[in-house]
Motif scaffolding. Structure first.
Motif, PDB file in Angstrom:
ATOM      1  N   VAL A 261       2.778  -9.763  -3.606  1.00 64.19           N
ATOM      2  CA  VAL A 261       2.246  -8.456  -4.074  1.00 64.19           C
ATOM      3  C   VAL A 261       1.989  -8.231  -4.929  1.00 64.19           C
ATOM      4  N   PHE A 262       1.945  -7.361  -5.195  1.00 66.62           N
ATOM      5  CA  PHE A 262       1.365  -6.435  -6.660  1.00 66.62           C
ATOM      6  C   PHE A 262       2.084  -5.207  -6.251  1.00 66.62           C
ATOM      7  N   TYR A 263       2.989  -4.956  -7.650  1.00 63.40           N
ATOM      8  CA  TYR A 263       3.500  -3.198  -7.575  1.00 63.40           C
ATOM      9  C   TYR A 263       2.242  -2.641  -9.200  1.00 63.40           C
ATOM     10  N   ALA A 264       1.812  -1.887  -9.013  1.00 62.63           N
ATOM     11  CA  ALA A 264       1.128  -0.693  -9.687  1.00 62.63           C
ATOM     12  C   ALA A 264       1.782   0.112 -10.069  1.00 62.63           C
ATOM     13  N   GLY A 265       2.829   0.529 -10.600  1.00 65.77           N
ATOM     14  CA  GLY A 265       3.157   2.260 -10.644  1.00 65.77           C
ATOM     15  C   GLY A 265       3.407   2.793  -9.829  1.00 65.77           C
ATOM     16  N   PRO A 266       2.408   3.954  -9.815  1.00 67.87           N
ATOM     17  CA  PRO A 266       2.943   5.111  -9.223  1.00 67.87           C
ATOM     18  C   PRO A 266       1.606   4.473  -8.230  1.00 67.87           C
ATOM     19  N   LYS A 267       0.744   3.604  -8.377  1.00 75.24           N
ATOM     20  CA  LYS A 267       0.118   3.366  -7.468  1.00 75.24           C
ATOM     21  C   LYS A 267       0.554   2.761  -6.355  1.00 75.24           C
ATOM     22  N   GLY A 268       1.780   2.157  -6.148  1.00 72.07           N
ATOM     23  CA  GLY A 268       2.501   1.497  -5.777  1.00 72.07           C
ATOM     24  C   GLY A 268       2.408   0.308  -5.039  1.00 72.07           C
ATOM     25  N   ILE A 269       2.629  -0.878  -4.200  1.00 77.23           N
ATOM     26  CA  ILE A 269       1.891  -1.983  -3.977  1.00 77.23           C
ATOM     27  C   ILE A 269       1.091  -1.897  -3.361  1.00 77.23           C
ATOM     28  N   LEU A 270       0.076  -3.102  -4.300  1.00 77.03           N
ATOM     29  CA  LEU A 270      -1.053  -3.063  -3.480  1.00 77.03           C
ATOM     30  C   LEU A 270      -1.391  -3.246  -2.656  1.00 77.03           C
ATOM     31  N   GLY A 271      -1.799  -2.410  -1.621  1.00 74.76           N
ATOM     32  CA  GLY A 271      -2.399  -2.823  -0.228  1.00 74.76           C
ATOM     33  C   GLY A 271      -1.498  -2.099   1.540  1.00 74.76           C
ATOM     34  N   MET A 272      -0.035  -2.177   0.350  1.00 75.74           N
ATOM     35  CA  MET A 272       1.134  -1.721   1.190  1.00 75.74           C
ATOM     36  C   MET A 272       1.460  -0.077   1.141  1.00 75.74           C
ATOM     37  N   GLY A 273       0.321   0.737   0.171  1.00 75.42           N
ATOM     38  CA  GLY A 273       0.795   2.147  -0.250  1.00 75.42           C
ATOM     39  C   GLY A 273       2.043   2.597  -0.888  1.00 75.42           C
ATOM     40  N   THR A 274       1.838   3.806  -1.865  1.00 74.41           N
ATOM     41  CA  THR A 274       2.545   4.258  -2.289  1.00 74.41           C
ATOM     42  C   THR A 274       4.232   3.865  -1.563  1.00 74.41           C
ATOM     43  N   ARG A 275       5.466   4.399  -1.801  1.00 76.76           N
ATOM     44  CA  ARG A 275       6.274   4.498  -1.504  1.00 76.76           C
ATOM     45  C   ARG A 275       7.137   6.350  -1.412  1.00 76.76           C
ATOM     46  N   TRP A 276       6.807   6.599  -0.197  1.00 72.79           N
ATOM     47  CA  TRP A 276       6.836   7.701   0.095  1.00 72.79           C
ATOM     48  C   TRP A 276       8.998   7.766   0.740  1.00 72.79           C
ATOM     49  N   GLY A 277       9.817   7.113   0.866  1.00 67.66           N
ATOM     50  CA  GLY A 277      10.841   6.799   0.774  1.00 67.66           C
ATOM     51  C   GLY A 277      11.905   6.061  -0.124  1.00 67.66           C
ATOM     52  N   SER A 278      12.947   6.400  -0.207  1.00 64.95           N
ATOM     53  CA  SER A 278      13.865   5.041  -1.180  1.00 64.95           C
ATOM     54  C   SER A 278      15.522   5.616  -0.163  1.00 64.95           C
ATOM     55  N   TRP A 279      16.450   4.944   0.122  1.00 69.35           N
ATOM     56  CA  TRP A 279      17.513   4.885   0.821  1.00 69.35           C
ATOM     57  C   TRP A 279      17.972   3.698  -0.435  1.00 69.35           C
ATOM     58  N   GLN A 280      19.671   4.300  -0.639  1.00 74.48           N
ATOM     59  CA  GLN A 280      20.025   2.449  -1.733  1.00 74.48           C
ATOM     60  C   GLN A 280      21.341   2.806  -1.926  1.00 74.48           C
ATOM     61  N   LEU A 281      22.795   1.924  -1.196  1.00 73.85           N
ATOM     62  CA  LEU A 281      23.498   1.920  -0.949  1.00 73.85           C
ATOM     63  C   LEU A 281      23.903   1.021  -2.146  1.00 73.85           C
ATOM     64  N   ALA A 282      25.156   1.540  -3.209  1.00 76.12           N
ATOM     65  CA  ALA A 282      25.854   0.841  -4.360  1.00 76.12           C
ATOM     66  C   ALA A 282      26.644   1.039  -3.845  1.00 76.12           C
TER      67      ALA A 282
END
Length: 555
Positions: A261-282
């Motif tokens: 698949v392809f990530y088009a910046g602010p348009k998100g992943i084409l076909g999956m939609g934009t990223r509405w949430g992000s949670w990181q454990l580091a």
């Protein structure tokens, strides 16, 4: 028939085939998009369905008399874009079956071709033999359409008056014709014959319009007649067109199953939609026992454990319905520009039938975590609301120096635009009853009026020359990079239950991911106290009910 292998590496040779169409849980969105092939609305209606970033356009032709309606323009545009021999790569249509949509476009085209064949016969008998009269009538209707298309309402009414006036002048001309003999008979016939042909053409157009509308309505009612495209089944090795069509449909299905698949910046992943949430454990990788070293492991070991646990999501301690069986899949994500006009799928010995092979997926997961190159994501995808809502949670694991990072992101693709879910409205007029004039009744009107019959009849002889029709009447230009589902999708947040489903999926997925990852760390001698504390903190954060615009970094 010998095997035919495309440049993409997909084997189109006949053999055991696994049907990919008609997937369960994807019928509503698929049928809604397929219904556009049967519609008789103005082609400009599709402009209302333009998304926030994806803008389809209607290219005007030279003569409005030859312009297509929505169904004609949509069917041709989709067929050329998705089955053309020189077509560009397509974006996957998650939540829909693109092959079914294309097959309905082909079936609708066949219905129109059968209608146009009969209309061409009518035009030949009542038009070509009396060409001067035909051209005169067509000129009148073209002038009427030009005037009626003006924004000034008075100019539109003038077009109708013009048609009536020309009709009256022709009647006077027939009565007072200054010619006799054969010439006089021909001049009278050339004015009357197109009118007789119009009456016959009207019956043909009415029957075809009824068939198209019945299919349109049946698709949106949850059923409908399946598309019939016998030309896609070659009966002999010499049927090149049928073989090419069969290969095109097979290629379309194969590309739909691609794991890139392809990530088009602010348009998100084409076909999956934009990223509405992000949670990181580091957190830092510390030894659980100071006297022992950490047992070596790689990112793929963590991902594989997470993958195994995500497959158990539909199982729970209570019988409450819960999650449907999710699709858990490894994705290779390639970056493309925000305004990229096309995408290019990976090729080479590590790709087969649009699928990146497993050993290459593992290599990317373990090695391409920083700097240039594609990235690996593990995705768990839920297709809900009969394909109208697609929820995708993506997980990536990276190890840089002594820090292990587990990132979970949420993507949501909403329902198709309401334009595609509207059923045909009956053409009726309310009139007074003859005797009981104080009562009213609905009277059905013809599905094709005079102007529409003339338009269809004028276009019919050019059906076999589609490029000429595109030049004279115009065409629909599809947005790029093109995928049937995402270009006409809306955001799910305006639908209360769809928004709830998207946000409810996040917490269980996040906790399964963290639990599986921490178990791997424990087994390899890593101190997990910090990871467990951070996981508990993220479990509290994920209860925030507001969707974010994570891809815009403005949350």
């Amino acid at each position: 028939m010998g095997a035919v292998v495309a440049d993409s590496g997909f084997d189109f040779s006949p053999g055991a085939q696994v049907p990919l169409t008609g997937a369960a849980g994807q019928t509503a969105a698929t049928h809604a998009l397929a219904s556009a092939a049967y519609r008789d609305s103005p082609v400009t209606a599709i402009l209302d369905a333009n998304g926030e970033w994806h803008k389809s356009a209607v290219k005007k032709g030279k003569l409005s008399l030859f312009e297509p309606n929505l169904g004609e323009a949509f069917s041709r545009a989709v067929q050329v874009r998705m089955l053309g021999g020189a077509r560009k790569a397509l974006v996957q249509s998650f939540g829909t079956d693109p092959q079914t949509v294309v097959e309905h476009c082909l079936a609708a085209t066949n219905i129109r071709k059968a209608r146009d064949t009969r209309l061409t016969l009518v035009m030949g008998v009542f038009g070509v033999l009396f060409l001067p009269g035909l051209l005169l009538w067509l000129a009148v209707f073209q002038l009427r359409r030009t005037i009626a298309g003006a924004k000034d309402k008075r100019a539109g009414a003038l077009g109708t008056v013009l048609l009536v006036a020309v009709g009256g002048l022709l009647v006077i001309f027939l009565v007072k014709l200054p010619f006799d003999g054969i010439l006089g008979i021909y001049l009278r016939a050339m004015l009357i014959a197109p009118v007789i042909g119009w009456l016959w053409a009207k019956q043909i157009c009415e029957a075809a319009a009824r068939d198209l509308r019945d299919r349109w309505s049946a698709l949106l009612s949850g059923g409908g007649i399946g598309p019939k495209i016998p030309e896609a089944v070659p009966r002999s090795p010499g049927e090149i067109a049928a073989e090419s069509l069969r290969q095109g449909l097979a290629r379309l299905s194969a590309e739909q199953q691609s794991n890139s698949v392809f990530y088009a910046g602010p348009k998100g992943i084409l076909g999956m939609g934009t990223r509405w949430g992000s949670w990181q454990l580091a957190e830092v990788l510390d030894r659980a026992d100071p006297g022992k070293e950490i047992h070596g492991f790689r990112s793929w070991d963590v991902i594989r454990a997470i993958h195994d646990q995500l497959r158990m999501l539909e199982r729970g301690p209570l019988h409450t319905g819960g999650f449907p069986t999710p699709s858990v899949k490894h994705w290779i994500v390639a970056p493309v520009g925000e305004n990229a006009g096309e995408i290019s799928r990976p090729e080479g010995q590590d790709v087969e039938a649009y699928q990146i092979k497993n050993h290459e997926i593992q290599r990317i997961c373990n090695e391409q975590q920083f700097g240039a190159g594609n990235r690996h994501y593990l995705g768990v995808q839920f297709t809900l609301w009969d394909g109208q809502l697609v929820i995708t949670m993506l997980i990536t694991v990276t190890v840089l120096h002594e820090t292990l990072r587990i990132e979970v992101t949420g993507h949501a693709l909403g329902p198709v635009h309401p334009l595609f879910t509207t059923k045909p409205s009956p053409k009726t007029v309310t009139v007074n009853k003859t005797v009981r004039f104080w009562e009213t009744k609905d009277r059905a009107l013809p599905l094709t009026d005079t102007t529409e019959v003339v338009r269809l009849s004028a276009r019919a002889p050019l059906t076999w020359f589609p490029n000429v029709l595109d030049f004279l009447g115009g065409k629909l230009t599809l947005p790029e990079p093109f995928g049937l589902r995402h270009v006409w999708a809306q955001k799910p947040w305006r639908h209360r239950f769809m928004a709830d489903d998207a946000m409810r999926a996040a917490a269980p997925v996040l906790r399964v991911v963290h639990t599986a990852a921490i178990k791997v760390l424990e087994d390899h001698g890593v101190d997990t106290d910090r990871f467990s504390g951070r996981s508990t903190f993220l479990s509290g954060m994920i209860q925030d009910p507001a969707p974010r615009k994570a891809d815009l970094y403005d949350a």
